[in-house]
Design an enzyme around this catalytic site. Sequence first.
Site, PDB file in Angstrom:
ATOM      1  N   GLU A  92       0.852  -1.189   0.000  1.00 33.92           N
ATOM      2  CA  GLU A  92       0.000   0.000   0.000  1.00 33.92           C
ATOM      3  C   GLU A  92       0.888   1.238   0.000  1.00 33.92           C
ATOM      4  OE1 GLU A  92      -1.388  -1.271   4.258  1.00 33.92           O
ATOM      5  OE2 GLU A  92      -1.940   0.810   3.948  1.00 33.92           O
ATOM      6  N   CYS A 124      -3.527  -3.495   4.279  1.00 36.67           N
ATOM      7  CA  CYS A 124      -2.669  -4.572   4.805  1.00 36.67           C
ATOM      8  C   CYS A 124      -3.085  -5.956   4.325  1.00 36.67           C
ATOM      9  CB  CYS A 124      -2.659  -4.550   6.329  1.00 36.67           C
ATOM     10  SG  CYS A 124      -2.040  -3.011   6.976  1.00 36.67           S
ATOM     11  N   THR A 167       2.876   3.737  15.983  1.00 33.55           N
ATOM     12  CA  THR A 167       2.548   2.488  15.280  1.00 33.55           C
ATOM     13  C   THR A 167       3.112   2.509  13.853  1.00 33.55           C
ATOM     14  OG1 THR A 167       0.356   3.306  14.594  1.00 33.55           O
ATOM     15  CG2 THR A 167       0.462   2.092  16.658  1.00 33.55           C
ATOM     16  N   SER A 217     -10.821   2.145  13.869  1.00 34.40           N
ATOM     17  CA  SER A 217     -10.124   1.117  13.063  1.00 34.40           C
ATOM     18  C   SER A 217      -9.948  -0.175  13.863  1.00 34.40           C
ATOM     19  CB  SER A 217      -8.768   1.639  12.557  1.00 34.40           C
ATOM     20  OG  SER A 217      -7.807   1.715  13.588  1.00 34.40           O
ATOM     21  N   HIS A 256      -2.902 -10.186  11.943  1.00 34.46           N
ATOM     22  CA  HIS A 256      -2.298  -8.946  11.462  1.00 34.46           C
ATOM     23  C   HIS A 256      -1.904  -8.137  12.696  1.00 34.46           C
ATOM     24  CE1 HIS A 256      -1.468  -5.182   9.649  1.00 34.46           C
ATOM     25  NE2 HIS A 256      -2.563  -4.598  10.101  1.00 34.46           N
ATOM     26  N   LYS A 265      -5.965  -8.146  21.570  1.00 37.90           N
ATOM     27  CA  LYS A 265      -7.396  -7.835  21.434  1.00 37.90           C
ATOM     28  C   LYS A 265      -8.050  -8.804  20.456  1.00 37.90           C
ATOM     29  CE  LYS A 265      -6.713  -2.786  21.934  1.00 37.90           C
ATOM     30  NZ  LYS A 265      -7.316  -2.453  23.210  1.00 37.90           N
ATOM     31  N   ASN A 309       4.712  -1.659  12.715  1.00 37.71           N
ATOM     32  CA  ASN A 309       3.759  -2.083  11.694  1.00 37.71           C
ATOM     33  C   ASN A 309       4.456  -2.093  10.333  1.00 37.71           C
ATOM     34  OD1 ASN A 309       1.484  -2.809  10.297  1.00 37.71           O
ATOM     35  ND2 ASN A 309       0.287  -0.983  10.813  1.00 37.71           N
ATOM     36  N   SER A 342      -7.405  -2.466   6.089  1.00 39.44           N
ATOM     37  CA  SER A 342      -8.390  -1.402   6.296  1.00 39.44           C
ATOM     38  C   SER A 342      -9.154  -1.113   5.025  1.00 39.44           C
ATOM     39  CB  SER A 342      -7.682  -0.130   6.768  1.00 39.44           C
ATOM     40  OG  SER A 342      -7.346  -0.255   8.125  1.00 39.44           O
TER      41      SER A 342
HETATM   42  P1  HMG Z   1      -4.199   6.372  21.495  1.00 40.86           P
HETATM   43  O1  HMG Z   1      -5.470   7.130  21.640  1.00 40.86           O
HETATM   44  O2  HMG Z   1      -2.963   7.166  21.480  1.00 40.86           O
HETATM   45  O3  HMG Z   1      -3.960   5.336  22.629  1.00 40.86           O
HETATM   46  O4  HMG Z   1      -4.329   5.507  20.156  1.00 40.86           O
HETATM   47  P2  HMG Z   1      -4.944   4.824  23.794  1.00 40.86           P
HETATM   48  O5  HMG Z   1      -5.330   5.945  24.681  1.00 40.86           O
HETATM   49  O6  HMG Z   1      -6.034   4.007  23.184  1.00 40.86           O
HETATM   50  O7  HMG Z   1      -3.935   3.879  24.568  1.00 40.86           O
HETATM   51  C1  HMG Z   1      -3.399   2.740  23.972  1.00 40.86           C
HETATM   52  C2  HMG Z   1      -3.301   1.656  25.033  1.00 40.86           C
HETATM   53  O8  HMG Z   1      -2.287   2.056  25.975  1.00 40.86           O
HETATM   54  C3  HMG Z   1      -4.566   1.462  25.824  1.00 40.86           C
HETATM   55  O9  HMG Z   1      -4.644   0.072  26.100  1.00 40.86           O
HETATM   56  C4  HMG Z   1      -4.298   2.246  27.111  1.00 40.86           C
HETATM   57  O10 HMG Z   1      -5.050   1.780  28.237  1.00 40.86           O
HETATM   58  C5  HMG Z   1      -2.831   1.965  27.300  1.00 40.86           C
HETATM   59  P3  HMG Z   1      -6.040  -0.718  25.850  1.00 40.86           P
HETATM   60  O11 HMG Z   1      -7.051  -0.056  26.717  1.00 40.86           O
HETATM   61  O12 HMG Z   1      -6.374  -0.508  24.387  1.00 40.86           O
HETATM   62  O13 HMG Z   1      -5.737  -2.111  26.208  1.00 40.86           O
HETATM   63  N1  HMG Z   1      -2.111   2.976  28.124  1.00 40.86           N
HETATM   64  C6  HMG Z   1      -1.158   2.663  29.010  1.00 40.86           C
HETATM   65  N2  HMG Z   1      -0.663   1.467  29.411  1.00 40.86           N
HETATM   66  C7  HMG Z   1       0.321   1.471  30.344  1.00 40.86           C
HETATM   67  N3  HMG Z   1       0.805   2.612  30.918  1.00 40.86           N
HETATM   68  C8  HMG Z   1       0.327   3.808  30.558  1.00 40.86           C
HETATM   69  C9  HMG Z   1      -0.704   3.876  29.562  1.00 40.86           C
HETATM   70  N4  HMG Z   1      -1.383   4.892  28.979  1.00 40.86           N
HETATM   71  C10 HMG Z   1      -2.240   4.305  28.091  1.00 40.86           C
HETATM   72  N5  HMG Z   1       0.830   4.932  31.117  1.00 40.86           N
HETATM   73  C11 HMG Z   1      -4.035   3.877  18.443  1.00 40.86           C
HETATM   74  C12 HMG Z   1      -3.785   4.215  19.905  1.00 40.86           C
HETATM   75  C13 HMG Z   1      -3.575   2.474  18.171  1.00 40.86           C
HETATM   76  C14 HMG Z   1      -5.537   3.991  18.131  1.00 40.86           C
HETATM   77  C15 HMG Z   1      -3.244   4.889  17.557  1.00 40.86           C
HETATM   78  O14 HMG Z   1      -1.855   4.684  17.744  1.00 40.86           O
HETATM   79  C16 HMG Z   1      -3.559   4.793  16.058  1.00 40.86           C
HETATM   80  O15 HMG Z   1      -4.475   5.451  15.572  1.00 40.86           O
HETATM   81  N6  HMG Z   1      -2.778   3.966  15.279  1.00 40.86           N
HETATM   82  C17 HMG Z   1      -2.986   3.800  13.845  1.00 40.86           C
HETATM   83  C18 HMG Z   1      -4.221   2.955  13.514  1.00 40.86           C
HETATM   84  C19 HMG Z   1      -4.058   1.490  13.897  1.00 40.86           C
HETATM   85  O16 HMG Z   1      -2.965   0.989  14.097  1.00 40.86           O
HETATM   86  N7  HMG Z   1      -5.182   0.747  13.917  1.00 40.86           N
HETATM   87  C20 HMG Z   1      -5.169  -0.658  14.230  1.00 40.86           C
HETATM   88  C21 HMG Z   1      -6.362  -1.415  13.652  1.00 40.86           C
HETATM   89  S1  HMG Z   1      -6.578  -1.089  11.890  1.00 40.86           S
HETATM   90  C22 HMG Z   1      -5.286  -2.029  11.166  1.00 40.86           C
HETATM   91  O17 HMG Z   1      -4.696  -2.834  11.780  1.00 40.86           O
HETATM   92  C23 HMG Z   1      -4.964  -1.698   9.740  1.00 40.86           C
HETATM   93  C24 HMG Z   1      -3.658  -0.946   9.531  1.00 40.86           C
HETATM   94  O18 HMG Z   1      -2.568  -1.805   9.753  1.00 40.86           O
HETATM   95  C25 HMG Z   1      -3.613  -0.325   8.135  1.00 40.86           C
HETATM   96  C26 HMG Z   1      -3.929  -1.184   6.925  1.00 40.86           C
HETATM   97  O19 HMG Z   1      -4.767  -2.066   6.908  1.00 40.86           O
HETATM   98  O20 HMG Z   1      -3.331  -0.852   5.898  1.00 40.86           O
HETATM   99  C27 HMG Z   1      -3.510   0.221  10.492  1.00 40.86           C
END
Ligand code: HMG
Length: 431
Positions: A92, A124, A167, A217, A256, A265, A309, A342
């Site tokens: 991609e 992906c 990521t 996502s 993935h 998860k 990633n 995605s």
């Molecule tokens: P965010 O809002 O920065 O993070 O976004 P958060 O607030 O959700 O925190 C992440 C985790 O850290 C949470 O754990 C928190 O509790 C924990 P969870 O509740 O989910 O188990 N946390 C802590 N843990 C320990 N100590 C601390 C602490 N603070 C928080 N102090 C997000 C995170 C992944 C959404 C963001 O980085 C993002 O948007 N990433 C890009 C999108 C993505 O990767 N999506 C994944 C699914 S889609 C996919 O896989 C397709 C893709 O690969 C693309 C394709 O297909 O081409 C992306």
Amino acid sequence: MAENGKSEGKPLRIGIEAIAFDIPEHYLEMADLATARGVEPAKYTAGLGQKQMAVATPCEDTVVLAAGAGQRLIKNFNIDPKSISMLIVGTETGVDHSKPVSSYVHQILGLSSECRVFEIKHACYGAMAGLTTAVNYILSGRAKGRKALVIASDIARYGKNTVGEPTQGAGAVAMLISDNPQLLEIDYNNEGFYATQVMDFWRPLYSKEAFADGHFSIQCYLDALSGAYNLYKKGDEANGAQSKAANGKFEACLYHVPFVKMAQKAHQRLLETDGGQKFEKDSPELKAALQDFEKRVAPALELNARVGNIYTGALFLSLAYLLESSAGKLAGKPISLFSYGSGCGAEFMGAKIMEGADRLMKVESNEEILSKRRQVNMAKYEEILDACSKMDLNDEENLCQPEKWDLKRPVLYLGTQNHKRIYSVNGVVLN
Ligand code: HMG
């Protein structure tokens, strides 16, 4: 049934004969990124499960990484390039709106011109689409003993100070698909897939950086997993499998992996789908799911945690790690593979690890490849990102100088001149 394990001219066993990966020569520690962004490091390490993040310099584009993985596969598994009659690159992070990455890779790997060569894009999911295409090609009997090379290659980039920044990552995984699956046999008798139009992650034509509706996502990924897995289970039942919980039959479950916590998860969702209900917080079911994650999923995730990633290749990076680290004890055992792209499209399939796969993977160890990388600090990381944002501008001078980025790899992207991409192999510029 005819001789050589073939039935009416069709091979019975199909799968991965060889696998190899390539990664950028530099990486950033997640703790350094967190500190610079004013975030508690535990959020990235424990919360997302990441340790390090690969950083691709301007000279390491999708072609360079794909070619690196292909070269390593050919060398480590002693493959005759002339035996390859199909080359598919799943990506991609294309380098041109028209010309496929695979054309450059075909030249660099010295493959025969009697070869089908193309690129597949679906976020992906692209490499999984390539893998199933390759399996069907071998299964049709039309390969006539020749093989298909599928390469996943991507650079995951959201940009500085974005929520997706921790990521990011980059890398490529090459897989040779044939009727001699000495590493992994694919179960082509059943598969589950799923697709629906969602705006969870995308990269507009004008942007080098991806955009994501991050939390949405994650939900899209999990819903696609349930959808694909439910279809897989229906297929299993139709094929006469006794177990209601298809998941119970897999000794390892690969997903993935945009970040390591996502695989956790995903595994929980798989078990919930089998159980027919969501696990409550602190419930015995949730505790058991976490233990099961440690046993059947976590052992494959070390490379993902240290590279980040790599989009299309993320699932197959786990596979490469599992084959080297655990194939001995998993020999002859079934595993599952789940790919999510995605947009969205997903697929769930079963496979079997072959006897002796671990020995074949020992030619060059994962640790050896990782240990050749050099660490960058935040200033260098940001300098690299800034340079990458300009690397495809036509006739820009001195943008992709390998010396500046301290690169040792044989294949390099040198920049774009007269609107043509320029690559060199061992210092020789390609025509
Ligand atoms: P965010 O809002 O920065 O993070 O976004 P958060 O607030 O959700 O925190 C992440 C985790 O850290 C949470 O754990 C928190 O509790 C924990 P969870 O509740 O989910 O188990 N946390 C802590 N843990 C320990 N100590 C601390 C602490 N603070 C928080 N102090 C997000 C995170 C992944 C959404 C963001 O980085 C993002 O948007 N990433 C890009 C999108 C993505 O990767 N999506 C994944 C699914 S889609 C996919 O896989 C397709 C893709 O690969 C693309 C394709 O297909 O081409 C992306």
